[in-house]
Write a protein that holds these residues in place. Structure first.
Motif, PDB file in Angstrom:
ATOM      1  N   VAL B 104       0.837  -1.200   0.000  1.00  0.00           N
ATOM      2  CA  VAL B 104       0.000   0.000   0.000  1.00  0.00           C
ATOM      3  C   VAL B 104       0.874   1.253   0.000  1.00  0.00           C
ATOM      4  O   VAL B 104       0.641   2.195  -0.783  1.00  0.00           O
ATOM      5  CB  VAL B 104      -0.948  -0.021   1.214  1.00  0.00           C
ATOM      6  CG1 VAL B 104      -1.593   1.353   1.403  1.00  0.00           C
ATOM      7  CG2 VAL B 104      -2.016  -1.091   1.018  1.00  0.00           C
ATOM      8  N   GLU B 108       0.927   3.976  -2.889  1.00  0.00           N
ATOM      9  CA  GLU B 108       0.558   5.357  -2.566  1.00  0.00           C
ATOM     10  C   GLU B 108       1.652   6.349  -2.964  1.00  0.00           C
ATOM     11  O   GLU B 108       1.375   7.516  -3.217  1.00  0.00           O
ATOM     12  CB  GLU B 108       0.220   5.478  -1.080  1.00  0.00           C
ATOM     13  CG  GLU B 108      -1.132   4.806  -0.785  1.00  0.00           C
ATOM     14  CD  GLU B 108      -1.507   4.838   0.687  1.00  0.00           C
ATOM     15  OE1 GLU B 108      -0.610   5.097   1.531  1.00  0.00           O
ATOM     16  OE2 GLU B 108      -2.691   4.574   0.989  1.00  0.00           O
ATOM     17  N   LYS B 132      -7.055  -0.824  -4.414  1.00  0.00           N
ATOM     18  CA  LYS B 132      -6.117   0.296  -4.558  1.00  0.00           C
ATOM     19  C   LYS B 132      -5.289   0.164  -5.838  1.00  0.00           C
ATOM     20  O   LYS B 132      -5.058   1.149  -6.553  1.00  0.00           O
ATOM     21  CB  LYS B 132      -5.205   0.357  -3.329  1.00  0.00           C
ATOM     22  CG  LYS B 132      -4.439   1.657  -3.202  1.00  0.00           C
ATOM     23  CD  LYS B 132      -3.728   1.784  -1.873  1.00  0.00           C
ATOM     24  CE  LYS B 132      -4.620   2.280  -0.751  1.00  0.00           C
ATOM     25  NZ  LYS B 132      -4.879   3.739  -0.819  1.00  0.00           N
ATOM     26  N   THR B 136      -5.327   2.902  -8.999  1.00  0.00           N
ATOM     27  CA  THR B 136      -4.142   3.661  -9.425  1.00  0.00           C
ATOM     28  C   THR B 136      -3.698   3.288 -10.836  1.00  0.00           C
ATOM     29  O   THR B 136      -2.983   4.061 -11.476  1.00  0.00           O
ATOM     30  CB  THR B 136      -2.958   3.382  -8.484  1.00  0.00           C
ATOM     31  OG1 THR B 136      -2.706   1.977  -8.501  1.00  0.00           O
ATOM     32  CG2 THR B 136      -3.283   3.836  -7.070  1.00  0.00           C
TER      33      THR B 136
END
Lengths: 389, 389, 389, 389
Positions: B104, B108, B132, B136
């Motif tokens: 993660v 990020e 996630k 992205t």
């Protein structure tokens, strides 16, 4: 193998009467070759077909005396039981649905019996037959022939001797491809396999599942406690089942898997077993039967071979030949016949058989096989619920 | 493999940052060798240990620049994200319990990610991470490295091309002996495997079960519908599980078995699969990875080899060498890395990657692996009840 | 195999008289089992030992009639030739130095003969025996049993059918370890092997070299033109030779190698052959006899199996069983016996034998084997000079 | 393998200059991957083709700096020798006829050398090059890569440790099928193999024969005394030879055979060796390189595996991975490169290399290989006469 213990004990070969296994039959020829290989039997009579003409023709082509070719099993059993030089043993190699009746009839006429697997088509029959065998004290040999291979017996002996330690994990599988094709017909003499009435409640379990089950029990000496199973048919349009999978729990806490199918296109006859104990793992494959792989906990993987280094007495007893000369399916099958012959001769003469000759499958093994079929079906019907064996 | 597509697209190698895999680590060296083999990555930085001194020492011994050896993962991610010549990709090879947080964090910070399996320790984490990654659009590559072997990819391509027909039966097993001994300690760097908090809800499933599950899905292209399972520990005194068995039902109706254990004394690393379709059966064993046995419904059994006759494009893409020159574990692992490199370079340059390079496992595969663990545990707790996957 | 052609033609089994192969003898038991397996012979008499008491004892233990247990070979041949129901065939399994005399005596009394290899100990004897066999028209079968394996016969049939194209390269080797130990004694019944007078001019050539030579000729159908050889003893203190190597040139221009030894410590019974033609290569290993590997020029390597796909008639004729059920050394040996039985029955009845049954080794093969021994020794003595075969 | 000894000794990777191995070349990619795998080399320059434009293009595609892409080998050697940060090592992977000139030039410019086999095309060149290497004290590594496999090194170590006892019998063969087709053209970059001027006096000996010869010497530690050989061409219309057979006599009295061919249709890359000593026999096959079969004189046949039980230090040194994870051709090749790197770094720094790293083939091995080619040809021309090696 040394001297012929049957001739030593009886002064002659055992006289064998055959039921089933007509001339086109693969399994019939196999039984006769197995009986002949070690010269412990003489085939004296037989009913090879339910068609009495065909049966007599087969008997003549096998070189049997015309006056011992009978019109029916019943007639044969009665006539041979009455002869001075009558048959000693009856070998049964008919479709599954008649194993019970012929076995019972043979036993009731006082014959020792060698019978093809599965022992019967129902659990009730299996229990009744086992009881009758026990009551009479006759020898009943079930031809789970794979337990006759020298390296299967080596595996059993290694477990018995503690070379594997406590058994923990067992994987057994029997995968064939002979029934993989949709709409494929069987040869007429095998068409009963697709008929649940004649072939029994499970084609795949009766044909190969009981072999796999018996092999695991034979090698490990362990009994199953319970099973969680799935059984069914993967080839479209088939009324009999062609695959079965099961998770296994043994009485000593060992765990395992069981997987059988006759629908794996292109596979020949892949019966395999892997057994792990605290001290090592063994692997054996029927298609390369002369190798037993032993992987010790500490030490290099080893290829054990018949009469090679480390051969234990039960394996040596089961091989006719020096190391490096492969024995195969016939010899394994013959070991079952020859050991039964020794047990039968001992029973008939009151002599002591070689204890190494007493490892052929019997009616108790047959009963457990039928119970296993029953448990697999019940668990599968109960959504995989763990079910006693 | 032909020209270097990363240099073609980017004009340079991808810059790789490493998390975990300190100097004594087998898997760390493997990742680095896999990254290096095809010259698509340059390792520029890394946090190799949670002990920052040990980590820096490792970095120096790997020849990294001292000014890119950071005290923590967080510091590395921030610093490298800020550099003009910062890392492009983060490779994670830590114990299971940190895969989620590092993945993660890397995502990020805008890094593409290569992560060891299992993807996470919980189903919630797996779902969150997959979401996630999807949001992205970054590349997330999970190192189910066994899918990188040329003959595994040949198997997949044969299924895709219809050479096996409709898939009916699948057997997959992964048997090891490294954890067979009672009371045996693991080396310190692997001791987390015996800790359910760090290693996850199932040692055996996290270590090898997801590999077996992924392999079956990869080759067949089929998804599991439901599972009937048994999982537990066979070695006395162990708090984590060391075997699992399952019966499988796939969405297309295919049936199968799954068997894994790390307690089979003496066995090395026996990952095996057999897949039967209407037109034939294939078998592959990880310990002899350069052979794929193909048994057609009608026709002799064949030994397919890398770049041998019948090689399909996906397999040819995955081999560096002419037939008869074995490639192994490193090359399979490198294929995963090299394909991910091509996908990452394409994403970063807006160019089209070779479609053959897009078969590396991703976060969806990772999520399904964690779901499978969950289903196996639930079925086992429910007495073998068939449970959705 | 179908019906019993001997019973079909003769109306009974062939009556077999045995010379040699006493009760402790491996090869004696093998001959008897081979004779028995397909039910084409009945052993009616035998001289099992030069010690007439031992011989009679053996006969009784084999279940033979006491009045047909004779004091000598000469007596047996005369008495059986005179009986109405006398033996038809004589099987000889004595030490090498008596093969010639017993074969000649048997032929002179009008018996068909089955004889162990090598045919004789000298080239003169071999030529004389071959001439006598030809003059009489009797059947003479030499038990180069390895040519009886189904997959060896499949190999021969594939060559005959042109599946390999023009044969170019032949490698044959026969490696054993049974005589690797310095100072090791043989069991008494085999001690003649270490005696050049009884065992012949070359232990290793007589024991295994003629098998390898015959196998190469059988499969390829080619005859040797010349040989460059090295023969000797590698184990210190041995007077007989235990290894031989040779480079081979065949009449059609094919090239090859030949390597045999009985001094390779730990090896069991490794007879192997590889034959390359313009269209592909085949490989066969005696220790895994049910696999014939076929590597076509273009196409995947294939594993041919008995009665599997692509089985040619000569191979199908030589197997009793469906695919996947291994046959071994006994069945191969039995094929030699059974084919000889068919030829003998046809000769005696004036009927046509099945042409597939006429591939057993005969006195011409035996003569060429002895010539080969002679050529190898001569070339070795001439410093490797190429020598005619 | 542990830490990177090159970085430990030099503080950086070795700088490698490459001659030959353009982009389409199998062997060029292999050398570069082998150099890269263990991170001991950085390729800094190269002349990849005699066409300087093609060469520069290749260099750019490999990511090399444009200012280090030279027009000729001569220019590269001079420029790199003059640079502060110039190359340390030159790797030569050109057709055979230029090995000598480039090796000499590299040595004369002070570079350590890694060169493909065979070392040279003539015996005179081989002697001259070996002398020059000895005089300079530079490292010369010949890429007989098969000696880099972990189980080949295990075999050598077992012989060295006496586990096989005194070596008696050696069989080595190298059989390929890539040149089995009549009239078949080679790809342009390999067409020199069919040209005796460029490829040397014997295609088959230069391509694969020296590998087989070197493998036998490496494992056994024995030198050949004399050879009786036959060499020629079996494929019609070919001017270079494609098979060679030889009988072998070693200095210690051991005997053996040698058989190589590139004309065995359908065979991939079958390099095999069997070595028997007084205490047992080992067998290794390149196509399944992770298994070394050890057959002790007394005891079961064993399968030794990389890092499995019984692994000796030289083998452990040569493997990157835990047991059961196959390493292949690349890793064996990389072992040669990585060991040479350690020797080169030690030479350059005056430090002590790990003695286990000193087993790569050198110019003495190269010279003996060329002598062996010479002896085989001479013996063959002399009608098989035993000829000194």
């Amino acid at each position: 193998m040394g001297l012929n213990p049957v001739i030593e004990m009886l002064g002659r070969r055992l006289r064998l009467a055959v039921i089933g296994g007509g001339l086109g039959s693969f399994i019939g020829a196999m039984h006769r070759q197995a009986a002949r290989l070690d010269d412990r039997y003489e085939i004296v009579t037989g009913v090879f077909s339910s068609d009495s003409e065909k049966s007599k023709q087969a008997g003549l082509e096998l070189g049997l005396a015309p006056d011992r070719l009978y019109a029916s099993v019943q007639e044969m059993l009665e006539a041979e039981a009455a002869r001075e030089d009558g048959a000693d043993v009856v070998a049964i190699m008919t479709p599954n649905d008649s194993h019970y009746q012929y076995s019972v009839a043979a036993v009731e006429h006082g014959f020792d019996v060698i019978c093809d697997k599965p022992m019967t088509n129902t659990l009730e029959e299996a229990e009744a037959l086992h009881k009758k065998v026990q009551e009479t004290g006759l020898v009943f040999c079930l031809t789970h022939n794979y337990t006759g291979y020298p390296m299967v017996r080596q595996a059993k002996a290694m477990v018995d001797e503690g070379e594997l330690g406590t058994i923990r994990l067992i994987q057994v599988e029997y995968v064939q491809g002979g029934k993989a094709e949709e709409g494929q017909d069987l040869p007429p003499e095998l068409s009963w396999k697709y008929d649940p009435v004649r072939g029994g409640p499970s084609m795949v379990m009766g044909s190969i599942g009981t072999h796999a089950h018996n092999l695991a029990r034979f090698i490990t000496g362990l009994e199953l406690a319970e099973v969680s199973a799935d059984i069914g048919s993967i080839v479209p349009g088939r009324v009999v089942d062609d695959y079965a999978g099961a998770l296994l729990r043994f009485e000593n806490g060992a765990r395992g898997t069981f997987w059988i199918t006759q629908a794996a296109a292109g596979v020949e006859n892949c019966l395999q077993i892997r057994v792990s104990g605290t001290k090592g793992t063994i692997e054996w494959m029927q298609e390369f039967p002369q190798t037993l792989t032993f992987m010790p906990l500490h030490g290099s993987s080893q290829n054990r071979t018949p009469n090679g280094p480390g051969t234990l007495p039960l394996s040596a007893h089961s091989s006719r030949i020096v190391a490096g000369h492969p024995e195969g399916f016939h010899e394994g099958f013959a070991n079952i016949y020859s050991d039964a012959a020794e047990a039968i001769s001992a029973r008939r003469t009151g002599k002591e058989p070689n204890p190494l000759a007493l490892h052929f499958p019997n009616s108790w093994d047959g009963l457990l096989g039928i119970r296993f079929i029953d448990s697999v079906i019940k668990s599968s019907e109960a959504n995989g619920k763990w079910t006693k064996c």
